[in-house]
Each structure stands twice: as C-alpha cells, then as structure tokens.
Design a protein around this motif. Structure first.
Motif, short mmCIF file in Angstrom:
data_model
loop_
_atom_site.label_atom_id
_atom_site.label_comp_id
_atom_site.label_asym_id
_atom_site.label_seq_id
_atom_site.Cartn_x
_atom_site.Cartn_y
_atom_site.Cartn_z
N GLY A 220 0.84 -1.19 0.00
CA GLY A 220 0.00 0.00 0.00
C GLY A 220 0.87 1.23 0.00
N SER A 221 0.47 2.26 0.74
CA SER A 221 1.25 3.49 0.80
C SER A 221 0.69 4.43 1.84
CB SER A 221 1.25 4.19 -0.56
OG SER A 221 1.82 5.49 -0.48
N THR A 222 1.55 5.27 2.37
CA THR A 222 1.07 6.34 3.24
C THR A 222 0.10 7.26 2.51
OG1 THR A 222 1.79 8.14 4.71
CG2 THR A 222 3.03 7.86 2.68
N THR A 223 0.23 7.35 1.17
CA THR A 223 -0.71 8.18 0.41
C THR A 223 -2.12 7.60 0.44
OG1 THR A 223 -0.32 7.05 -1.70
CG2 THR A 223 1.13 8.88 -1.16
N ASN A 256 -8.12 -20.32 5.22
CA ASN A 256 -6.87 -20.27 6.00
C ASN A 256 -5.73 -19.63 5.22
OD1 ASN A 256 -7.97 -21.54 8.34
ND2 ASN A 256 -7.83 -23.51 7.28
N ILE A 257 -6.07 -18.59 4.44
CA ILE A 257 -5.07 -17.80 3.71
C ILE A 257 -5.12 -16.38 4.26
CG2 ILE A 257 -4.42 -16.83 1.47
CD1 ILE A 257 -5.59 -19.35 0.17
N ARG A 258 -3.97 -15.90 4.73
CA ARG A 258 -3.91 -14.56 5.32
C ARG A 258 -3.57 -13.52 4.26
NH1 ARG A 258 -0.03 -13.47 8.34
NH2 ARG A 258 1.36 -15.20 7.83
N VAL A 259 -4.11 -12.30 4.44
CA VAL A 259 -3.87 -11.19 3.52
C VAL A 259 -3.57 -9.93 4.34
CG1 VAL A 259 -4.74 -9.84 1.58
CG2 VAL A 259 -5.58 -12.18 1.95
N ASN A 260 -2.43 -9.32 4.10
CA ASN A 260 -2.06 -8.09 4.81
C ASN A 260 -1.36 -7.14 3.85
OD1 ASN A 260 -2.72 -8.65 7.78
ND2 ASN A 260 -1.54 -10.48 7.22
N ALA A 261 -1.11 -5.93 4.31
CA ALA A 261 -0.43 -4.94 3.47
C ALA A 261 0.60 -4.17 4.29
CB ALA A 261 -1.43 -3.96 2.88
N VAL A 262 1.65 -3.76 3.61
CA VAL A 262 2.62 -2.81 4.16
C VAL A 262 2.34 -1.46 3.49
CG1 VAL A 262 5.05 -2.22 4.43
CG2 VAL A 262 4.33 -4.62 4.48
N ALA A 263 2.29 -0.40 4.29
CA ALA A 263 2.05 0.96 3.75
C ALA A 263 3.31 1.79 3.95
CB ALA A 263 0.86 1.60 4.46
N PRO A 264 4.21 1.81 2.96
CA PRO A 264 5.46 2.57 3.12
C PRO A 264 5.23 4.08 3.02
CG PRO A 264 5.64 0.86 1.43
CD PRO A 264 4.20 1.06 1.72
N LEU A 299 12.37 -1.65 4.70
CA LEU A 299 10.99 -2.11 4.51
C LEU A 299 10.87 -3.62 4.49
CD1 LEU A 299 8.43 -0.28 3.96
CD2 LEU A 299 10.60 0.89 3.70
N ALA A 300 11.88 -4.30 3.94
CA ALA A 300 11.78 -5.73 3.67
C ALA A 300 11.44 -6.59 4.88
CB ALA A 300 13.07 -6.22 3.00
N PRO A 301 11.98 -6.31 6.09
CA PRO A 301 11.62 -7.16 7.23
C PRO A 301 10.13 -7.17 7.54
CG PRO A 301 13.61 -5.94 7.72
CD PRO A 301 13.07 -5.37 6.45
N ALA A 302 9.42 -6.09 7.23
CA ALA A 302 7.97 -6.08 7.45
C ALA A 302 7.28 -7.11 6.56
CB ALA A 302 7.41 -4.68 7.18
N TYR A 303 7.79 -7.30 5.35
CA TYR A 303 7.23 -8.29 4.43
C TYR A 303 7.55 -9.71 4.90
CZ TYR A 303 6.24 -4.52 1.10
OH TYR A 303 5.74 -3.38 0.49
N LEU A 320 0.11 -2.32 7.75
CA LEU A 320 1.26 -2.01 8.59
C LEU A 320 1.98 -0.78 8.03
CD1 LEU A 320 3.27 -2.59 10.86
CD2 LEU A 320 4.35 -4.30 9.37
N PRO A 321 1.84 0.40 8.66
CA PRO A 321 2.54 1.57 8.15
C PRO A 321 4.03 1.56 8.53
CG PRO A 321 0.61 2.16 9.51
CD PRO A 321 0.95 0.72 9.78
N VAL A 322 4.87 1.86 7.57
CA VAL A 322 6.31 2.04 7.81
C VAL A 322 6.66 3.37 7.15
CG1 VAL A 322 8.60 1.00 7.63
CG2 VAL A 322 6.58 -0.49 7.68
N VAL A 323 6.46 4.47 7.88
CA VAL A 323 6.37 5.77 7.25
C VAL A 323 7.39 6.80 7.73
CG1 VAL A 323 3.92 5.45 6.75
CG2 VAL A 323 4.60 6.55 8.90
#
Length: 326
Positions: A220-223, A256-264, A299-303, A320-323
């Motif tokens: 994702g993104s902070t935007t 039983n499939i998880r879905v998440n996002a990182v928001a840089p 960023l990569a460790p969040a993934y 998960l915001p990493v901003v």
C-alpha cells in the motif's frame, strides 16, 4: 454567590508562580543554540540523507542508474528459516522494495519468482542476489495489467519452483500531477490498471494454487492513508489496495489464507526519479519526521514478518505503516 471564593492574595500567588515558570522556560529556550535537527539514524547502519544528486529517469526507471545506489542487501539481517521450503512470487521484484524483499525471502529459505515489466538489467541482478543466498530465482517479464501474463506467471512459478506459498503484489505506476486538470484519462487509466487491476488479476491467478497457510502481502502506501495532493490517482489506488486487503482478508479466512499490506512512506527506489522533476528528487523524503527516505532494506523485514507463519499467524486484513514517523 459561590459557597467558597479563593482569597485574592492566594490567586495572586498562583498567577505569580505560573508566570515565573513561564519566564524560566523562556530563559532556557533563549539559552539553547537553535540547531537544525539531524536525520534520524536508528538502524544497523547509517543511511543517505537528502539533498541527493538532482536526477530524472524515463519510465519505468533503472536501479542501476540511481545515485545514491539504494541499499537493499541488509547485511546485518540474519535469516532463521522463517520461510523454509516456501515459494514466493513478487511483482515489481526487479528493484526497489521488491528486490530487498526477494533477498530477505531467499535468506529466510524461500525460492523466489519475480515479475517485472522491462528492466532486464535490474531483474538479472536481483536474480543473481537471490541465487547468492542459495535459493532459486525465476525471472518473469511481462505486464501485470494483462490477465494472460498473470496466469502464465503463476503457472510458470508453480511449474518451475514446485508450489506457491506467498504472493507479494508490489508493482506500481506513479506520476505526479499538480492539478486534476493536468491529468489525462490515459494517465489515470495507466495508474488504475497497474495498481488495482494488477493486484486483482495476480491474486485471482495465484489463488488457484495457494493452499491453507499461504499468504498474500500487498504494497500500500502512506498516500492511501492521508492522500497526496499531487498524486490524486495514485492515492486513490493505494487507498483501494488497503480496502482490498481488509476485504480479501475476510474473504479468504475460511480458506486459511492470510492477507495483509505494508504501507510505506517515502522509499528511495527507481519509482521516484522516474516520477518527479530532478530538483524535487534531490530533496525526496526530507520532509518526513526522520528527515530522510527509507532505504528498501528497511521495509523488507515487514514483508518477512507478514509472510511468516511463525511471526504473524494471528494477523490478517491489517495495514502495517512504515512511514518514518508521524
């Protein structure tokens, strides 16, 4: 009349005390030398701070030509088998965040397929880096807007690497426009088709092969959280990715499939010099609280965290915001 009133002399004492505190603070502030706050450095090594070299690239951008070179190899990160025996498919995996994620996934024990548009030199280097970690790497050249490519990419990943456990939707298109009138239909369509259709089509193709315990990690993104006045279309697609992540997380829970996002927040990748004017690129990321953009390896460790069943088995539908601070 109130049943009790403070005596005037007591009130004056309180006022005098508060003014003394105020004066003390003002005196202390005046004595301090006003220094410009330095960029925050709290990682395993120091990271470059703007201003950078003014530069601009043609789309889709080349990591090999970017200065300073993005830091993606995370030399102090030690793998511990968090993804042993798994296979991951990463779109936009040739450079930037995608490259850093590919390296750490390999370091954690996964074989990796990377999908990319046309950046052959960057993709070959990412393949070499993955193989240097002792894992296999499959390079897949094509357009994530194309349903047939998405289907083929997934099928080749399974055929060559044996399975598919992690899908990272990361490929993106971004170009600034200062007004909505400046944005053409073609521009808007390119952003939406790449950033939303690409995620949808790749996910749809991948789910035919993903088994219980598999994971999807979206970029994702902070935007997509706060918007960006010069990125109307991009902000809209990233907000859509966040909503897609939450909805798909619920949709796939029974499987039983998880879905998440990182928001840089701002990250130093080829996306930026192929988007902004050269003078804007020179100060990219300087306005966030940490006073610098992230490097891809930050960023990569969040993934890894969101893909690993040992780390995040109770997390789905989250952003998960990493901003770089608020």
């Amino acid at each position: 009349m109130c049943p009790y009133e403070t005596e005037d002399n007591e009130v004056e004492t309180v006022v005098e005390r508060q003014r003394e505190i105020q004066d003390d603070v003002a005196d202390a502030d005046r004595k301090k030398t006003k220094k410009k706050r330095a960029a925050m450095q709290a990682g395993a090594r120091s990271y470059p701070v703007p201003p950078y070299q003014a530069q601009h690239q043609d789309k889709p951008g080349s990591e090999a030509d970017l200065a300073p070179t993005p830091m993606y190899d995370a030399p102090f990160y030690k793998g511990s088998g968090k993804l042993d025996g798994m296979v991951a498919l990463i779109t936009g995996g040739d450079s930037g965040i995608g490259r850093a994620v590919a390296i750490l996934y390999a370091r954690e024990g996964a074989d990796v397929a990377i999908a990319y548009l046309s950046e052959d030199e960057d993709a070959a280097e990412t393949g070499r880096l993955v193989e240097a970690e002792g894992r296999k790497c499959l390079l897949l050249r094509g357009d994530v807007r194309d349903p047939s490519f998405c289907q083929t990419a997934v099928e080749k990943s399974v055929d060559v690497l044996g399975r598919l456990d992690v899908l990272v939707n990361n490929a993106a298109f971004q170009v600034h426009s200062k007004t909505i009138e400046d944005m053409t239909i073609e521009h808007f369509d390119e952003t939406v088709k790449t950033n939303l259709y690409g995620y949808f089509l790749m996910t749809k193709a991948a789910l035919d092969y993903m088994k219980p315990g598999a994971t999807i990690v979206n970029t994702g993104s902070t935007t997509g959280i706060g918007g960006n006045w010069q990125l109307l279309d991009y902000s809209m697609t990233k907000g859509g990715i966040h909503a897609f992540t939450r909805a798909l997380g619920s949709n796939l829970m029974s499987r039983n499939i998880r879905v998440n996002a990182v928001a840089p927040g701002p990250v130093w990748t080829p996306l930026n010099p192929s988007d902004r004017e050269a003078d804007e690129v020179a100060v990219f990321g300087a306005n966030v609280p940490m006073k610098r953009p992230a490097q891809p390896e930050e960023l990569a460790p969040a993934y890894v965290f969101l893909a690993s069943p040992q780390c995040s088995s109770y997390i789905t539908g989250e952003i998960l915001p990493v901003v770089g601070g608020y």
